[in-house]
Motif scaffolding. Structure first.
Motif, PDB file in Angstrom:
ATOM      1  N   GLY A 191      38.982  33.944  39.416  1.00 13.39           N
ATOM      2  CA  GLY A 191      38.982  32.758  40.255  1.00 13.39           C
ATOM      3  C   GLY A 191      37.942  32.907  41.350  1.00 13.39           C
ATOM      4  O   GLY A 191      37.505  34.015  41.669  1.00 13.39           O
ATOM      5  N   LEU A 192      37.544  31.795  41.940  1.00 18.46           N
ATOM      6  CA  LEU A 192      36.534  31.821  43.002  1.00 18.46           C
ATOM      7  C   LEU A 192      36.723  30.596  43.891  1.00 18.46           C
ATOM      8  O   LEU A 192      36.862  29.473  43.405  1.00 18.46           O
ATOM      9  CB  LEU A 192      35.124  31.796  42.401  1.00 18.46           C
ATOM     10  N   THR A 193      36.745  30.835  45.208  1.00 17.02           N
ATOM     11  CA  THR A 193      36.884  29.738  46.165  1.00 17.02           C
ATOM     12  C   THR A 193      35.633  29.677  47.040  1.00 17.02           C
ATOM     13  O   THR A 193      35.213  30.694  47.604  1.00 17.02           O
ATOM     14  CB  THR A 193      38.127  29.923  47.051  1.00 17.02           C
ATOM     15  N   THR A 194      35.041  28.478  47.139  1.00 18.38           N
ATOM     16  CA  THR A 194      33.842  28.265  47.951  1.00 18.38           C
ATOM     17  C   THR A 194      33.958  26.922  48.668  1.00 18.38           C
ATOM     18  O   THR A 194      34.919  26.173  48.471  1.00 18.38           O
ATOM     19  CB  THR A 194      32.571  28.262  47.064  1.00 18.38           C
ATOM     20  N   TYR A 195      32.938  26.626  49.471  1.00 20.60           N
ATOM     21  CA  TYR A 195      32.812  25.304  50.097  1.00 20.60           C
ATOM     22  C   TYR A 195      31.435  24.777  49.730  1.00 20.60           C
ATOM     23  O   TYR A 195      30.419  25.439  50.002  1.00 20.60           O
ATOM     24  CB  TYR A 195      32.967  25.408  51.617  1.00 20.60           C
TER      25      TYR A 195
ATOM     26  N   LEU B  87      34.830  33.509  47.999  1.00 17.10           N
ATOM     27  CA  LEU B  87      35.992  34.392  47.927  1.00 17.10           C
ATOM     28  C   LEU B  87      36.473  34.496  46.481  1.00 17.10           C
ATOM     29  O   LEU B  87      37.203  33.627  45.994  1.00 17.10           O
ATOM     30  CB  LEU B  87      37.096  33.869  48.846  1.00 17.10           C
ATOM     31  N   PRO B  88      36.085  35.557  45.782  1.00 18.99           N
ATOM     32  CA  PRO B  88      36.437  35.686  44.365  1.00 18.99           C
ATOM     33  C   PRO B  88      37.687  36.531  44.158  1.00 18.99           C
ATOM     34  O   PRO B  88      38.071  37.330  45.019  1.00 18.99           O
ATOM     35  CB  PRO B  88      35.225  36.415  43.789  1.00 18.99           C
ATOM     36  N   ARG B  89      38.309  36.358  43.013  1.00 15.72           N
ATOM     37  CA  ARG B  89      39.321  37.307  42.547  1.00 15.72           C
ATOM     38  C   ARG B  89      38.728  38.007  41.328  1.00 15.72           C
ATOM     39  O   ARG B  89      38.561  37.399  40.274  1.00 15.72           O
ATOM     40  CB  ARG B  89      40.643  36.620  42.191  1.00 15.72           C
ATOM     41  N   ARG B  90      38.392  39.277  41.510  1.00 19.84           N
ATOM     42  CA  ARG B  90      37.723  40.022  40.456  1.00 19.84           C
ATOM     43  C   ARG B  90      38.680  40.312  39.298  1.00 19.84           C
ATOM     44  O   ARG B  90      39.845  40.670  39.520  1.00 19.84           O
ATOM     45  CB  ARG B  90      37.186  41.341  40.992  1.00 19.84           C
ATOM     46  N   LEU B  91      38.166  40.189  38.090  1.00 13.38           N
ATOM     47  CA  LEU B  91      38.970  40.486  36.916  1.00 13.38           C
ATOM     48  C   LEU B  91      39.408  41.947  36.903  1.00 13.38           C
ATOM     49  O   LEU B  91      40.535  42.268  36.515  1.00 13.38           O
ATOM     50  CB  LEU B  91      38.168  40.167  35.647  1.00 13.38           C
ATOM     51  N   ALA B  92      38.536  42.830  37.391  1.00 13.73           N
ATOM     52  CA  ALA B  92      38.844  44.262  37.424  1.00 13.73           C
ATOM     53  C   ALA B  92      39.554  44.681  38.703  1.00 13.73           C
ATOM     54  O   ALA B  92      39.842  45.864  38.898  1.00 13.73           O
ATOM     55  CB  ALA B  92      37.553  45.069  37.272  1.00 13.73           C
ATOM     56  N   GLY B  93      39.835  43.722  39.579  1.00 18.97           N
ATOM     57  CA  GLY B  93      40.486  44.030  40.849  1.00 18.97           C
ATOM     58  C   GLY B  93      39.464  44.136  41.964  1.00 18.97           C
ATOM     59  O   GLY B  93      38.385  44.706  41.780  1.00 18.97           O
ATOM     60  N   ASN B  94      39.779  43.594  43.109  1.00 19.17           N
ATOM     61  CA  ASN B  94      38.854  43.612  44.237  1.00 19.17           C
ATOM     62  C   ASN B  94      38.842  44.978  44.919  1.00 19.17           C
ATOM     63  O   ASN B  94      39.881  45.636  45.032  1.00 19.17           O
ATOM     64  CB  ASN B  94      39.236  42.542  45.257  1.00 19.17           C
ATOM     65  N   THR B  95      37.667  45.372  45.389  1.00 21.67           N
ATOM     66  CA  THR B  95      37.537  46.584  46.197  1.00 21.67           C
ATOM     67  C   THR B  95      37.794  46.206  47.642  1.00 21.67           C
ATOM     68  O   THR B  95      37.075  45.368  48.211  1.00 21.67           O
ATOM     69  CB  THR B  95      36.133  47.186  46.056  1.00 21.67           C
TER      70      THR B  95
END
Length: 260
Positions: free
Chosen positions: A70-74, A122-130
Motif C-alpha cells: 500500500g502507499l499513501t500520498t497527496y 508513506l508506503p507499507r513494504r511487502l517485506a516489512g518496513n525498516t
C-alpha cells in the motif's frame, strides 16, 4: 520523497485509538463487529484530524507496486491511498493482512496530512518496513498507523470480551499481527488502574511513615511520692492511682486522705 518511516506529531497510543474510533463513527462503523475497508472505493472525502479532506482509494497494477502492499500520498488536490490489485482481491476474500494493509494506509491518510502535503510518501513494504530506532514510537508514522489500523477494524466493545489475539483475529477479520497489537494495548489499559492503585497505596504508606507523630500531652503527676518506689510518679487512672516508675496501682482515697 519516500522512506520507510517518518517523524510525525507525537500521539500516545490511546489518542491514536480514539482517532480511529472517530473515523469509525464518521463511516457509520461505530457498532460494527466486522467492517469492510473496500467500501471506501467510491468515497470522495475522508475524515482526518485536520477535518474532512478530498480522498481517493485507488487500484494500481501489481507490477507498479511490486515491492509495496500500500502507499499513501497527496497529489496536490487529494489524499491518495493506492493498493495493488492483488491486495484488493485478497481483501475482498477476507484476508486479514490485506484488510489491515488498507486500514494501516487509512491511518496515514487520517493522521499524517501535514507530512503528506509536504511531499511524504508513506508506503507499507511487502517485506516489512525498516523502522529506525532513533524515532520514538509516539512520533513514528508507522507505529501510529499500525495502532490506528487495528483500532479501525476491531470493535473495541466486542474485542474486550475476547480472551486472546487469535479470537480477535477471527472475530474482526484481521491479521494475527494486528490482533496482537490490539490485544497488548487492551491488556495495558486493563492493567493501568491496578498499577495506579498499587502506586497510590505505596504513596499513602510513605506519607504516613513520614508524617509527624501526634504529640502526647505530658502526664500530670501527683505531689505524693510512690510508697513502693518513692518516686513522684503517681498519676490517676480511672478511679485508682498508678506509679509510672514501678507500675504499682493504688486505690483512690477520699478527699483529704493520702496515698498509702
Amino acid at each position: 520523497m519516500s522512506t520507510d518511516d517518518y517523524i510525525v506529531d507525537p500521539l500516545r497510543d490511546f489518542e491514536v485509538r480514539e482517532h480511529a474510533k472517530t473515523l469509525r463513527r464518521a463511516l457509520g462503523w461505530a457498532d460494527a463487529d466486522r467492517v469492510d475497508p473496500l467500501s471506501l472505493e467510491p468515497a470522495t472525502e475522508l475524515w482526518t484530524i485536520r477535518g474532512k479532506r478530498p480522498f481517493k482509494l485507488e487500484l494500481a497494477a501489481d507490477a507498479e507496486m511490486s515491492g509495496e502492499s500500500g502507499l499513501t500520498t497527496y497529489d496536490g488536490t487529494k489524499i491518495l491511498v493506492k493498493i495493488p490489485r492483488r491486495i484488493r482481491q485478497k481483501a475482498f476474500m477476507g484476508d486479514g493482512y490485506a484488510r489491515f494493509t488498507i486500514a494501516h494506509e487509512l491511518g496515514h491518510a487520517s493522521l499524517h496530512l501535514d507530512k503528506l502535503m509536504l511531499g511524504a510518501a508513506l508506503p507499507r513494504r511487502l517485506a516489512g518496513n525498516t523502522l529506525p530506532k532513533w524515532i520514538p514510537k509516539f512520533k513514528s508514522a508507522e507505529h501510529q498507523a499500525n495502532i490506528f489500523g487495528a483500532a479501525l477494524l476491531i470493535n473495541d466493545a466486542t474485542a474486550r470480551r475476547l480472551s486472546s489475539p487469535e479470537e480477535i483475529s477471527v472475530q474482526a477479520g484481521v491479521s494475527l499481527t494486528a490482533a496482537r497489537i490490539y490485544f497488548e494495548q487492551v491488556q495495558e489499559d486493563l492493567a493501568r488502574p491496578t498499577a495506579a492503585a498499587r502506586v497510590q497505596k505505596i504513596a499513602d504508606e510513605a506519607r504516613a511513615a513520614l508524617a509527624p507523630k501526634p504529640s502526647i500531652a505530658p502526664i500530670a503527676f501527683l505531689n505524693d511520692p510512690c510508697s513502693c518506689c518513692g518516686q513522684q510518679k503517681l498519676f490517676p487512672v480511672g478511679h485508682k492511682f498508678m506509679c509510672q516508675a514501678c507500675d504499682t496501682v493504688y486505690d483512690r482515697f477520699q478527699d483529704g486522705d493520702g496515698v498509702e
